[in-house]
Design a protein around this motif. Structure first.
Motif, short mmCIF file in Angstrom:
data_model
loop_
_atom_site.label_atom_id
_atom_site.label_comp_id
_atom_site.label_asym_id
_atom_site.label_seq_id
_atom_site.Cartn_x
_atom_site.Cartn_y
_atom_site.Cartn_z
N GLY A 381 -3.73 -17.73 -11.57
CA GLY A 381 -4.87 -18.40 -10.96
C GLY A 381 -5.36 -17.71 -9.71
N LEU A 382 -4.46 -17.46 -8.75
CA LEU A 382 -4.86 -16.82 -7.50
C LEU A 382 -5.26 -15.37 -7.73
CD1 LEU A 382 -2.13 -18.29 -5.12
CD2 LEU A 382 -4.55 -18.88 -5.18
N ARG A 383 -4.59 -14.69 -8.63
CA ARG A 383 -4.99 -13.31 -8.94
C ARG A 383 -6.39 -13.29 -9.56
NH1 ARG A 383 0.32 -12.72 -11.02
NH2 ARG A 383 -0.51 -12.57 -13.13
N GLY A 384 -6.68 -14.28 -10.40
CA GLY A 384 -8.01 -14.36 -10.98
C GLY A 384 -9.08 -14.60 -9.93
N ILE A 385 -8.75 -15.43 -8.94
CA ILE A 385 -9.69 -15.65 -7.84
C ILE A 385 -9.96 -14.35 -7.10
CG2 ILE A 385 -9.93 -16.75 -5.59
CD1 ILE A 385 -8.48 -19.17 -6.71
N ALA A 386 -8.89 -13.62 -6.79
CA ALA A 386 -9.05 -12.35 -6.06
C ALA A 386 -9.88 -11.35 -6.86
CB ALA A 386 -7.68 -11.77 -5.73
N ARG A 387 -9.64 -11.29 -8.19
CA ARG A 387 -10.42 -10.35 -9.02
C ARG A 387 -11.89 -10.74 -9.07
NH1 ARG A 387 -5.83 -10.53 -12.49
NH2 ARG A 387 -6.88 -12.10 -13.76
N ARG A 388 -12.16 -12.03 -9.22
CA ARG A 388 -13.56 -12.46 -9.30
C ARG A 388 -14.29 -12.19 -7.99
NH1 ARG A 388 -16.24 -16.12 -12.84
NH2 ARG A 388 -14.26 -16.75 -13.79
N LEU A 389 -13.60 -12.41 -6.86
CA LEU A 389 -14.22 -12.13 -5.57
C LEU A 389 -14.42 -10.63 -5.36
CD1 LEU A 389 -12.19 -14.61 -3.31
CD2 LEU A 389 -14.59 -14.81 -3.94
N ALA A 390 -13.44 -9.84 -5.80
CA ALA A 390 -13.52 -8.39 -5.60
C ALA A 390 -14.74 -7.79 -6.30
CB ALA A 390 -12.25 -7.71 -6.09
N ALA A 391 -15.18 -8.42 -7.38
CA ALA A 391 -16.36 -7.91 -8.09
C ALA A 391 -17.60 -7.96 -7.21
CB ALA A 391 -16.58 -8.73 -9.36
N PHE A 392 -17.59 -8.83 -6.20
CA PHE A 392 -18.72 -8.94 -5.28
C PHE A 392 -18.33 -8.51 -3.86
CE2 PHE A 392 -19.40 -11.91 -8.73
CZ PHE A 392 -20.73 -11.71 -9.06
N ASP A 393 -17.27 -7.68 -3.76
CA ASP A 393 -16.76 -7.20 -2.47
C ASP A 393 -16.25 -8.35 -1.61
OD1 ASP A 393 -17.45 -4.65 -3.24
OD2 ASP A 393 -19.40 -4.72 -2.25
N GLY A 394 -15.81 -9.42 -2.22
CA GLY A 394 -15.24 -10.54 -1.49
C GLY A 394 -13.74 -10.40 -1.33
N THR A 395 -13.17 -11.27 -0.51
CA THR A 395 -11.74 -11.22 -0.24
C THR A 395 -11.14 -12.62 -0.29
OG1 THR A 395 -12.12 -11.43 2.16
CG2 THR A 395 -11.97 -9.19 1.25
N MET A 396 -9.84 -12.67 -0.50
CA MET A 396 -9.10 -13.92 -0.49
C MET A 396 -7.90 -13.78 0.43
SD MET A 396 -6.94 -15.90 -3.48
CE MET A 396 -5.56 -14.79 -3.23
N THR A 397 -7.68 -14.77 1.28
CA THR A 397 -6.54 -14.80 2.18
C THR A 397 -5.76 -16.09 1.92
OG1 THR A 397 -7.77 -13.58 3.85
CG2 THR A 397 -5.76 -14.68 4.56
N LEU A 398 -4.45 -15.95 1.77
CA LEU A 398 -3.60 -17.10 1.44
C LEU A 398 -2.61 -17.35 2.57
CD1 LEU A 398 -2.53 -19.24 -0.61
CD2 LEU A 398 -1.00 -17.45 -1.47
N SER A 399 -2.54 -18.60 3.01
CA SER A 399 -1.52 -19.03 3.97
C SER A 399 -0.81 -20.23 3.36
CB SER A 399 -2.16 -19.41 5.30
OG SER A 399 -1.20 -19.95 6.18
N SER A 400 0.46 -20.03 2.98
CA SER A 400 1.18 -21.09 2.29
C SER A 400 2.67 -21.03 2.63
CB SER A 400 0.98 -20.97 0.77
OG SER A 400 1.58 -22.04 0.09
N PRO A 401 3.04 -21.39 3.86
CA PRO A 401 4.46 -21.40 4.22
C PRO A 401 5.21 -22.48 3.46
CG PRO A 401 3.17 -22.45 5.93
CD PRO A 401 2.19 -21.87 4.96
N PRO A 402 6.51 -22.32 3.22
CA PRO A 402 7.29 -23.38 2.56
C PRO A 402 7.17 -24.70 3.32
CG PRO A 402 8.56 -21.34 2.69
CD PRO A 402 7.32 -21.12 3.51
#
Length: 428
Positions: A381-402
């Motif tokens: 899921g998250l990799r798909g988000i990153a790929r879809r954003l990358a097609a438009f030069d977008g970025t994804m940042t994740l912050s998810s501490p335990p």
């Protein structure tokens, strides 16, 4: 809370200064070993193995410095040119690649000045807080030892209890100043490292081309997979129903003269089948471009999506206009994927969504109070988000501490048009 955050950031910076001193001390032997490996290059075989290995160690040290710089807000991208894919680890092509890559020499040039600056700033970041702690503890030590065995401050010996009391506020002040200055010192150290370790303009262009090549390839693969999904859904769903519908109508035509009641029954079944086929086609179209997105824009589409999910999700959208259709569609689907991940995997009780536009970038944030620990490597899921954003030069940042919370921040460069009179915000 602000005091706690300030104290935590300062103490982390002080600890970072101590770590920087230890790491910087390794720069000197690393430089010597790398130069020895370079000097061994004329020796047949030995240099072709030693230099690539030492360069690997050198780049690991530089990558660690880049990572530490990122912790204080200074982002340093990796500048290295892509290596040979088929050459052996000690082969001539790899040796040539190392020597002709300017980033290698910039790493080498950084070792000594970077170590000197890091050690100096690290000592300063440690000295201030330690000197403050000394002032705070000076009076108890003086009472315990019972002598004026050393002074504190600028030529300030302690000869009496009253003079000892004055060391306490001075120590508190110096400790506070030292903790406050430590993050700034770490930032200066990171900025200095960036001068050597960041990509040059040519390297940035090369990395940009490589990134675009990978992102475009991922986009083509994603589009091909989407076309296969549509073809499969049409073949297994609507197409099969339409074939069955045609057969049912044909049987009804044959039964009109012989059994009118049976023909009416078949026509009723055909009507139900046509309705089911229409529903499937609508679902298929929604998977390509939801009608609500075309009618109400990203704001309305995200609110409608939030209402459909079995979780209280607050929605706050402030968009002064609409993006181009491909960008708006990509934004909707990454938001849908992120919100669906919250429901499926986070174990959250509530979530919040915000969309903002500023300086030519649309920023989308999905925040939940779930268990945290999200990892892009463990799911698609998250990799798909990153790929879809990358097609438009977008970025994804994740912050998810335990233990949470989890925040997915997605950015898309875009231009908005058709400004509205007033932005919309509220709760969905």
């Amino acid at each position: 809370m602000e005091m706690r955050t300030w104290m935590r950031g300062g103490l982390e910076a002080v600890a970072g200064g101590f770590i920087a001193i230890g790491l910087s001390l390794t720069n000197f032997p690393l430089l010597v070993l790398w130069l020895v490996a370079l000097a061994l290059s004329p020796v047949a075989g030995l240099g072709l193995i030693a230099l690539p290995f030492m360069t690997l160690v050198l780049r690991a040290r530089a990558d660690l410095e880049r990572k530490l710089a990122g912790r204080v807000g200074v982002v340093i991208a990796r500048p290295y040119a892509p290596g040979p894919t088929r050459a052996a680890a000690g082969g001539w092509r790899r040796y040539q690649w190392i020597l002709t890559d300017p980033a290698t020499w910039r790493d080498v040039a950084w070792l000594v000045p970077g170590a000197i600056v890091s050690i100096a700033l690290g000592i300063i970041s440690l000295a201030g807080p330690l000197y403050g702690i000394e002032g705070i503890t000076l009076l108890p030590l003086w009472l315990y030892l019972g002598t004026d065995w050393y002074g504190y401050g600028l030529f300030w010996p302690i000869n009496s209890f009253s003079e000892g009391l004055l060391s306490l506020p001075q120590g508190v002040l110096i400790l506070a100043v030292g903790i406050a200055a430590a993050p700034w010192l770490r930032w200066v150290d990171a900025r200095f490292a960036k001068v050597f370790l960041a990509p040059t303009k040519a390297a940035e262009l090369r990395l940009r081309v490589a990134h675009l090549t990978v992102s475009r390839a991922d986009t083509v693969d994603a589009q091909a997979a989407e076309l296969r999904r549509i073809e499969r859904d049409l073949h297994d769903g609507a197409q099969a129903r339409l074939v069955s519908l045609g057969m049912t109508i044909g049987l009804a035509e044959e039964m009109l003269d012989r059994d009118l009641a049976h023909a009416r029954k078949l026509l009723a079944e055909a009507r139900e089948a046509s309705g089911a086929a229409l529903v499937e086609l609508r679902h298929l179209v929604q998977g390509i471009h939801p009608p609500v997105l075309a009618e109400r824009g990203l704001d309305g589409a995200v609110r409608a999506l939030a209402l459909q999910l079995p979780l209280p999700i607050s929605v706050d959208v402030d968009l002064p206009g609409r993006a181009e259709t491909p960008v708006e569609s990509a934004a909707y689907f990454v938001m849908a994927e992120a919100m669906t991940n919250v429901v499926r995997h986070s174990g959250a009780r509530t979530a919040a969504v915000s969309i903002r536009y500023e300086d030519g970038r649309m920023t989308m944030v999905v925040l939940d109070d779930g268990k945290g620990g999200a990892n892009p490597k463990e799911g698609t899921g998250l990799r798909g988000i990153a790929r879809r954003l990358a097609a438009f030069d977008g970025t994804m940042t994740l912050s998810s501490p335990p233990g949470g919370p989890t925040a997915v921040t997605m950015e898309l460069p875009c231009v908005l048009s058709s400004p509205r009179i007033s932005p919309s915000s509220g709760t969905g």
